[in-house]
Design a protein around this motif. Sequence first.
Motif, PDB file in Angstrom:
ATOM      1  N   TYR A 124      -3.475  -6.053 -12.585  1.00 25.57           N
ATOM      2  CA  TYR A 124      -3.059  -6.959 -11.525  1.00 25.57           C
ATOM      3  C   TYR A 124      -3.313  -6.380 -10.132  1.00 25.57           C
ATOM      4  O   TYR A 124      -3.643  -7.124  -9.198  1.00 25.57           O
ATOM      5  N   LEU A 125      -3.146  -5.073  -9.993  1.00 27.93           N
ATOM      6  CA  LEU A 125      -3.270  -4.450  -8.667  1.00 27.93           C
ATOM      7  C   LEU A 125      -4.599  -3.754  -8.458  1.00 27.93           C
ATOM      8  O   LEU A 125      -4.894  -3.306  -7.342  1.00 27.93           O
ATOM      9  N   GLY A 126      -5.410  -3.664  -9.518  1.00 25.11           N
ATOM     10  CA  GLY A 126      -6.645  -2.901  -9.425  1.00 25.11           C
ATOM     11  C   GLY A 126      -6.379  -1.413  -9.576  1.00 25.11           C
ATOM     12  O   GLY A 126      -5.230  -0.954  -9.506  1.00 25.11           O
ATOM     13  N   THR A 127      -7.405  -0.636  -9.766  1.00 25.91           N
ATOM     14  CA  THR A 127      -7.238   0.806  -9.901  1.00 25.91           C
ATOM     15  C   THR A 127      -6.990   1.440  -8.534  1.00 25.91           C
ATOM     16  O   THR A 127      -7.286   0.846  -7.501  1.00 25.91           O
ATOM     17  N   TRP A 129      -3.948   2.284  -7.389  1.00 21.96           N
ATOM     18  CA  TRP A 129      -2.631   1.972  -6.817  1.00 21.96           C
ATOM     19  C   TRP A 129      -1.711   3.193  -6.864  1.00 21.96           C
ATOM     20  O   TRP A 129      -0.652   3.210  -6.230  1.00 21.96           O
ATOM     21  N   THR A 130      -2.131   4.231  -7.610  1.00 23.53           N
ATOM     22  CA  THR A 130      -1.477   5.544  -7.588  1.00 23.53           C
ATOM     23  C   THR A 130      -2.543   6.583  -7.226  1.00 23.53           C
ATOM     24  O   THR A 130      -3.722   6.253  -7.071  1.00 23.53           O
ATOM     25  N   SER A 131      -2.106   7.838  -7.124  1.00 26.52           N
ATOM     26  CA  SER A 131      -3.073   8.930  -6.972  1.00 26.52           C
ATOM     27  C   SER A 131      -3.216   9.705  -8.270  1.00 26.52           C
ATOM     28  O   SER A 131      -3.789  10.797  -8.293  1.00 26.52           O
ATOM     29  N   ALA A 132      -2.722   9.143  -9.373  1.00 22.27           N
ATOM     30  CA  ALA A 132      -2.873   9.771 -10.686  1.00 22.27           C
ATOM     31  C   ALA A 132      -4.330   9.652 -11.141  1.00 22.27           C
ATOM     32  O   ALA A 132      -5.058   8.746 -10.721  1.00 22.27           O
ATOM     33  N   PRO A 133      -4.788  10.564 -11.995  1.00 28.80           N
ATOM     34  CA  PRO A 133      -6.125  10.393 -12.585  1.00 28.80           C
ATOM     35  C   PRO A 133      -6.240   9.018 -13.233  1.00 28.80           C
ATOM     36  O   PRO A 133      -5.268   8.499 -13.788  1.00 28.80           O
ATOM     37  N   LEU A 134      -7.402   8.405 -13.173  1.00 26.85           N
ATOM     38  CA  LEU A 134      -7.582   7.033 -13.630  1.00 26.85           C
ATOM     39  C   LEU A 134      -7.100   6.840 -15.066  1.00 26.85           C
ATOM     40  O   LEU A 134      -6.427   5.835 -15.368  1.00 26.85           O
ATOM     41  N   ALA A 135      -7.416   7.770 -15.937  1.00 30.83           N
ATOM     42  CA  ALA A 135      -7.006   7.629 -17.339  1.00 30.83           C
ATOM     43  C   ALA A 135      -5.491   7.607 -17.473  1.00 30.83           C
ATOM     44  O   ALA A 135      -4.940   6.918 -18.349  1.00 30.83           O
ATOM     45  N   LEU A 156       9.327  12.739  -4.781  1.00 40.14           N
ATOM     46  CA  LEU A 156       8.543  12.673  -3.544  1.00 40.14           C
ATOM     47  C   LEU A 156       9.066  11.643  -2.552  1.00 40.14           C
ATOM     48  O   LEU A 156       8.368  11.267  -1.614  1.00 40.14           O
ATOM     49  N   GLY A 157      10.291  11.155  -2.752  1.00 39.33           N
ATOM     50  CA  GLY A 157      10.879  10.218  -1.812  1.00 39.33           C
ATOM     51  C   GLY A 157      10.584   8.775  -2.170  1.00 39.33           C
ATOM     52  O   GLY A 157      10.025   8.471  -3.228  1.00 39.33           O
ATOM     53  N   ASP A 158      10.955   7.884  -1.240  1.00 40.91           N
ATOM     54  CA  ASP A 158      10.901   6.451  -1.507  1.00 40.91           C
ATOM     55  C   ASP A 158       9.537   5.815  -1.271  1.00 40.91           C
ATOM     56  O   ASP A 158       9.279   4.711  -1.748  1.00 40.91           O
ATOM     57  N   ASN A 159       8.672   6.471  -0.554  1.00 39.34           N
ATOM     58  CA  ASN A 159       7.382   5.876  -0.212  1.00 39.34           C
ATOM     59  C   ASN A 159       6.578   5.576  -1.473  1.00 39.34           C
ATOM     60  O   ASN A 159       6.434   6.423  -2.351  1.00 39.34           O
ATOM     61  N   VAL A 160       6.075   4.346  -1.558  1.00 36.34           N
ATOM     62  CA  VAL A 160       5.325   3.949  -2.753  1.00 36.34           C
ATOM     63  C   VAL A 160       3.851   3.695  -2.442  1.00 36.34           C
ATOM     64  O   VAL A 160       3.166   2.959  -3.154  1.00 36.34           O
ATOM     65  N   GLU A 161       3.364   4.318  -1.369  1.00 38.84           N
ATOM     66  CA  GLU A 161       1.930   4.289  -1.114  1.00 38.84           C
ATOM     67  C   GLU A 161       1.223   5.152  -2.162  1.00 38.84           C
ATOM     68  O   GLU A 161       1.824   6.082  -2.722  1.00 38.84           O
ATOM     69  N   PRO A 162      -0.050   4.880  -2.452  1.00 32.34           N
ATOM     70  CA  PRO A 162      -0.745   5.608  -3.525  1.00 32.34           C
ATOM     71  C   PRO A 162      -0.651   7.122  -3.430  1.00 32.34           C
ATOM     72  O   PRO A 162      -0.453   7.800  -4.450  1.00 32.34           O
ATOM     73  N   ALA A 163      -0.762   7.679  -2.222  1.00 33.03           N
ATOM     74  CA  ALA A 163      -0.724   9.135  -2.084  1.00 33.03           C
ATOM     75  C   ALA A 163       0.587   9.735  -2.553  1.00 33.03           C
ATOM     76  O   ALA A 163       0.648  10.916  -2.921  1.00 33.03           O
ATOM     77  N   ASN A 164       1.650   8.934  -2.561  1.00 38.39           N
ATOM     78  CA  ASN A 164       2.972   9.430  -2.931  1.00 38.39           C
ATOM     79  C   ASN A 164       3.315   9.146  -4.398  1.00 38.39           C
ATOM     80  O   ASN A 164       4.380   9.543  -4.867  1.00 38.39           O
ATOM     81  N   LEU A 165       2.436   8.466  -5.092  1.00 34.34           N
ATOM     82  CA  LEU A 165       2.656   8.151  -6.508  1.00 34.34           C
ATOM     83  C   LEU A 165       1.791   9.074  -7.345  1.00 34.34           C
ATOM     84  O   LEU A 165       0.627   8.781  -7.639  1.00 34.34           O
TER      85      LEU A 165
END
Length: 356
Positions: A124-127, A129-135, A156-165
């Motif tokens: 739904y969000l596309g790849t 949306w996190t900074s985790a490895p794609l797999a 890592l706090g409340d921020n849910v931007e990709p760099a913080n996930l």
Amino acid sequence: MKKIYLLVFASLFMLNCSSDSDNSAEQMYFPPTDSSNTWETKSITDLSWNQSAVQPLLDYLEQKNTKSFIILVNGRIVMENYFNGHTATSPWYWASAGKTLTSTVTGIAQDEGLLNINNKVSDYLGTGWTSAPLAKENLITCKNLLSMNSGLNDALGDNVEPANLQYVADAGTRWAYHNVYVKLQDVVAEASGQTWTNYFNTKLRDRIGMTGGAWINSGDGLSVYWSTCRNMARFGLLSLNKGKWNGTTIVNENYFVQATTTSQPINQAYGYLWWLNGKSSYHLPTSQFEFNGTLMSNAPSDMYAALGKNDQKIYVIPSKKMVVIRMGDVANPDNPTFALSGFDNELWDKINDLYQ
């Protein structure tokens, strides 16, 4: 003589059970969804509750920084009290108790065929949306967000931007209380082609008369729901009735039962963003420690609850046809918590005095 003894025993038994049986037999009430703001009431006396326990409860609530408090039985208001300058028209924030709104609306979107909670979030969000490895990112399903076992770093706090996930563990292998759940709002928006607010208002808020409530942006990609105490009570009443409002299905009952059942094997006391009482163990936010015992020992074992920071509470107790709402500032300022607090058990000790 034997018949007399049996009649006396039966009479005593019926007397002891009369309050609960009357509650279960009485027809469930739903307040109108128009702007009249009328709501039927039922008195402590009608319920054969203990009137002498009311004032100690009110004194305790005021002492513990409460702003509003409501008890519903079979949908009718039994207690409605406001403190510390708060009124029936004053809005207040739900904090994380509002997570259950997101859970419910996700279920509505699934009912409409817009999404499937077993699908991965990136559908739904596309790849990215996190900074985790794609797999690893592709392991995370919508159900993982509902169940708080995404495997993303909760430190890592409340921020849910990709760099913080950031990745910590594979999805499904680690339970951690994390605001990444809010990405479900983006999923619903993408799947429906509407804004989250518009979909929420039309599919949930307006249908049960939660007029005037609103999502307020708190920064870091998060919005917090604000409403009156009565509006929170309306949602509690919907939840007591497993997603039905006055005969109309708002969210599928099967989904709602799943939402209020243990959702994963790690934290028995957690459903789909709902806290569950009566389990043999539980986990708490910011900790990987497993606590033995039930979440709230003084509360009914079948209770499920929406718990928010600074002691925002929705307690739903099916066995008693009861909903309890508390809004306010943190009850114990020296020991603030994100969800469960010592206040829960203390409050239930006072509530129990009403009917035991």
